[in-house]
Scaffold this motif. Structure first.
Motif, PDB file in Angstrom:
ATOM      1  N   LEU A   1       0.840  -1.185   0.000  1.00  0.00           N
ATOM      2  CA  LEU A   1       0.000   0.000   0.000  1.00  0.00           C
ATOM      3  C   LEU A   1       0.883   1.246   0.000  1.00  0.00           C
ATOM      4  N   PHE A   2       0.614   2.153  -0.927  1.00  0.00           N
ATOM      5  CA  PHE A   2       1.351   3.410  -1.007  1.00  0.00           C
ATOM      6  C   PHE A   2       0.456   4.491  -0.424  1.00  0.00           C
ATOM      7  N   LEU A   3       0.786   4.942   0.771  1.00  0.00           N
ATOM      8  CA  LEU A   3      -0.072   5.871   1.496  1.00  0.00           C
ATOM      9  C   LEU A   3       0.583   7.243   1.571  1.00  0.00           C
ATOM     10  N   ILE A   4      -0.073   8.224   0.968  1.00  0.00           N
ATOM     11  CA  ILE A   4       0.449   9.584   0.884  1.00  0.00           C
ATOM     12  C   ILE A   4      -0.158  10.442   1.987  1.00  0.00           C
ATOM     13  N   ALA A   5       0.696  11.010   2.831  1.00  0.00           N
ATOM     14  CA  ALA A   5       0.248  11.957   3.852  1.00  0.00           C
ATOM     15  C   ALA A   5       0.210  13.341   3.219  1.00  0.00           C
ATOM     16  N   GLU A   6      -0.984  13.850   2.999  1.00  0.00           N
ATOM     17  CA  GLU A   6      -1.175  15.155   2.362  1.00  0.00           C
ATOM     18  C   GLU A   6      -1.022  16.258   3.406  1.00  0.00           C
ATOM     19  N   ILE A   7       0.118  16.939   3.350  1.00  0.00           N
ATOM     20  CA  ILE A   7       0.391  18.058   4.261  1.00  0.00           C
ATOM     21  C   ILE A   7      -0.142  19.360   3.659  1.00  0.00           C
ATOM     22  N   GLY A   8      -0.044  19.471   2.334  1.00  0.00           N
ATOM     23  CA  GLY A   8      -0.590  20.635   1.658  1.00  0.00           C
ATOM     24  C   GLY A   8       0.016  21.922   2.174  1.00  0.00           C
ATOM     25  N   SER A   9      -0.834  22.842   2.600  1.00  0.00           N
ATOM     26  CA  SER A   9      -0.379  24.116   3.155  1.00  0.00           C
ATOM     27  C   SER A   9      -0.741  24.264   4.627  1.00  0.00           C
ATOM     28  N   VAL A  10      -1.023  23.143   5.284  1.00  0.00           N
ATOM     29  CA  VAL A  10      -1.443  23.202   6.682  1.00  0.00           C
ATOM     30  C   VAL A  10      -0.311  23.677   7.600  1.00  0.00           C
ATOM     31  N   HIS A  11       0.912  23.698   7.095  1.00  0.00           N
ATOM     32  CA  HIS A  11       2.051  24.224   7.852  1.00  0.00           C
ATOM     33  C   HIS A  11       1.954  25.730   8.054  1.00  0.00           C
ATOM     34  N   ASP A  12       1.104  26.400   7.270  1.00  0.00           N
ATOM     35  CA  ASP A  12       0.845  27.839   7.361  1.00  0.00           C
ATOM     36  C   ASP A  12       2.106  28.678   7.159  1.00  0.00           C
ATOM     37  N   GLY A  13       3.007  28.187   6.329  1.00  0.00           N
ATOM     38  CA  GLY A  13       4.207  28.950   5.997  1.00  0.00           C
ATOM     39  C   GLY A  13       5.363  28.758   6.944  1.00  0.00           C
ATOM     40  N   SER A  14       5.220  27.892   7.936  1.00  0.00           N
ATOM     41  CA  SER A  14       6.281  27.638   8.909  1.00  0.00           C
ATOM     42  C   SER A  14       7.103  26.416   8.497  1.00  0.00           C
ATOM     43  N   LEU A  15       8.399  26.644   8.255  1.00  0.00           N
ATOM     44  CA  LEU A  15       9.275  25.537   7.885  1.00  0.00           C
ATOM     45  C   LEU A  15       9.379  24.539   9.034  1.00  0.00           C
ATOM     46  N   GLY A  16       9.380  25.040  10.267  1.00  0.00           N
ATOM     47  CA  GLY A  16       9.430  24.159  11.432  1.00  0.00           C
ATOM     48  C   GLY A  16       8.217  23.247  11.501  1.00  0.00           C
ATOM     49  N   ASN A  17       7.037  23.811  11.252  1.00  0.00           N
ATOM     50  CA  ASN A  17       5.822  22.992  11.207  1.00  0.00           C
ATOM     51  C   ASN A  17       5.929  21.920  10.132  1.00  0.00           C
ATOM     52  N   ALA A  18       6.450  22.309   8.963  1.00  0.00           N
ATOM     53  CA  ALA A  18       6.576  21.371   7.846  1.00  0.00           C
ATOM     54  C   ALA A  18       7.510  20.222   8.203  1.00  0.00           C
ATOM     55  N   PHE A  19       8.649  20.542   8.827  1.00  0.00           N
ATOM     56  CA  PHE A  19       9.589  19.497   9.253  1.00  0.00           C
ATOM     57  C   PHE A  19       8.908  18.518  10.203  1.00  0.00           C
ATOM     58  N   LYS A  20       8.181  19.064  11.176  1.00  0.00           N
ATOM     59  CA  LYS A  20       7.542  18.223  12.191  1.00  0.00           C
ATOM     60  C   LYS A  20       6.444  17.365  11.578  1.00  0.00           C
ATOM     61  N   LEU A  21       5.698  17.911  10.639  1.00  0.00           N
ATOM     62  CA  LEU A  21       4.642  17.129   9.993  1.00  0.00           C
ATOM     63  C   LEU A  21       5.218  15.979   9.171  1.00  0.00           C
ATOM     64  N   ILE A  22       6.376  16.195   8.561  1.00  0.00           N
ATOM     65  CA  ILE A  22       7.053  15.095   7.860  1.00  0.00           C
ATOM     66  C   ILE A  22       7.409  13.988   8.852  1.00  0.00           C
ATOM     67  N   GLN A  23       7.898  14.370  10.019  1.00  0.00           N
ATOM     68  CA  GLN A  23       8.253  13.376  11.038  1.00  0.00           C
ATOM     69  C   GLN A  23       7.012  12.632  11.531  1.00  0.00           C
ATOM     70  N   VAL A  24       5.909  13.348  11.700  1.00  0.00           N
ATOM     71  CA  VAL A  24       4.650  12.707  12.123  1.00  0.00           C
ATOM     72  C   VAL A  24       4.207  11.684  11.078  1.00  0.00           C
ATOM     73  N   ALA A  25       4.327  12.048   9.810  1.00  0.00           N
ATOM     74  CA  ALA A  25       3.960  11.126   8.736  1.00  0.00           C
ATOM     75  C   ALA A  25       4.832   9.877   8.767  1.00  0.00           C
ATOM     76  N   LYS A  26       6.119  10.071   8.984  1.00  0.00           N
ATOM     77  CA  LYS A  26       7.038   8.937   9.078  1.00  0.00           C
ATOM     78  C   LYS A  26       6.690   8.040  10.262  1.00  0.00           C
ATOM     79  N   ASP A  27       6.492   8.640  11.419  1.00  0.00           N
ATOM     80  CA  ASP A  27       6.179   7.873  12.621  1.00  0.00           C
ATOM     81  C   ASP A  27       4.855   7.117  12.487  1.00  0.00           C
ATOM     82  N   SER A  28       3.958   7.638  11.664  1.00  0.00           N
ATOM     83  CA  SER A  28       2.658   7.007  11.473  1.00  0.00           C
ATOM     84  C   SER A  28       2.710   5.845  10.493  1.00  0.00           C
ATOM     85  N   GLY A  29       3.778   5.763   9.709  1.00  0.00           N
ATOM     86  CA  GLY A  29       3.908   4.673   8.749  1.00  0.00           C
ATOM     87  C   GLY A  29       3.530   5.025   7.326  1.00  0.00           C
ATOM     88  N   ALA A  30       3.451   6.316   7.003  1.00  0.00           N
ATOM     89  CA  ALA A  30       3.129   6.736   5.635  1.00  0.00           C
ATOM     90  C   ALA A  30       4.259   6.371   4.678  1.00  0.00           C
TER      91      ALA A  30
END
Length: 259
Positions: free
Chosen positions: A7-36
């Motif tokens: 299964l190829f599961l894509i975590a759609e972050i889109g623009s929910v980071h609201d322009g924060s690079l730190g938020n974007a980094f953390k959301l990538i880590q959340v996706a990884k930890d979740s198994g995406a």
């Protein structure tokens, strides 16, 4: 219908980071930890994408659409950093460009795949540009007619295409998911996917039970975050459960027993 072995599961972050690079980094880590399997971002270029006086959708009352894209968009250096972080975590890095200029930036970064958003299916100059890059393409079909999809696929002419059923409602009611569309899509002989705008698990599991091997789902830190997607996205714990259940459904579909 072509299928992936996993299964190829894509975590759609889109623009929910609201322009924060730190938020974007953390959301990538959340996706990884979740198994995406992959993360997906958007690359907006306000100057080449929208008019300064473009009307606001109802979820943006405090700032203009043009200003929002300017404020939240990442440039080359930032997107390149995000791609390196994702790949280091063994996640594929997929991005939706909304202009030819944005697509050319992504080509320089050498991203892993291009998601064509539902609103861009009839943007033939953009499709021609992306098809020349010889990368994996994920074509979303919300709001599209079959004729428009036919024309888009003729332009893309790629063996690396995943055609994704999508209903552009947020959230999408379960009776509007469109599982029946898969029968129409089989003629294209490409990979099939589902861009899931429902709030739960049942839509994705239904598609997996019918042979689909690519699922996209929105992720956020909190449904209370600002922007168009957060309210209808999954928070980390819910997303982690979603990944587990959809992987189980994929295993069930592909595991044969002999009675």
């Amino acid at each position: 219908m072509k299928r992936f072995k996993k299964l190829f599961l894509i975590a759609e972050i889109g623009s929910v980071h609201d322009g924060s690079l730190g938020n974007a980094f953390k959301l990538i880590q959340v996706a990884k930890d979740s198994g995406a399997s992959a993360v997906k971002f958007q690359l907006h270029d306000a100057e080449n994408e929208t008019l300064k006086d473009a009307p606001n959708p109802k979820y943006f009352r405090s700032e203009k659409r043009y200003s929002y894209f300017q404020r939240t968009a990442f440039g080359f250096e930032q997107m390149n950093k995000l791609k390196k972080i994702a790949n280091k975590l063994k996640l594929k890095f997929i991005v939706s460009p909304f202009s030819i200029e944005a697509a050319k930036i992504l080509k320089k970064i050498d991203i892993d795949g291009y998601k064509i958003a539902s609103g861009e299916v009839t943007n033939h100059p953009l499709l021609n540009t992306i098809s020349s890059f010889n990368k994996n393409i994920y074509l979303s079909t919300g709001m599209s007619t079959y004729k428009e999809i036919d024309n888009a696929i003729k332009i893309l002419k790629t063996r690396k295409l995943t055609l994704m059923q999508c209903t552009s409602q947020y959230p999408c009611p379960v009776d509007k998911v469109g599982l029946n569309v898969l029968e129409k899509f089989k003629k294209y002989n490409c990979y099939m996917g589902f861009s899931d705008h429902t709030l739960g698990f049942s839509g994705a599991i239904s598609f997996i039970a019918n042979g689909v091997s690519v699922i996209e789902k929105h992720i956020t830190f909190s449904k209370q975050m600002y922007g168009s997607d957060a309210k209808h996205s999954m928070e980390p714990n819910e997303f982690r459960n979603f990944v587990r259940e959809t992987n189980d459904a994929f295993t069930i579909y592909h595991s044969l027993i002999d009675k």
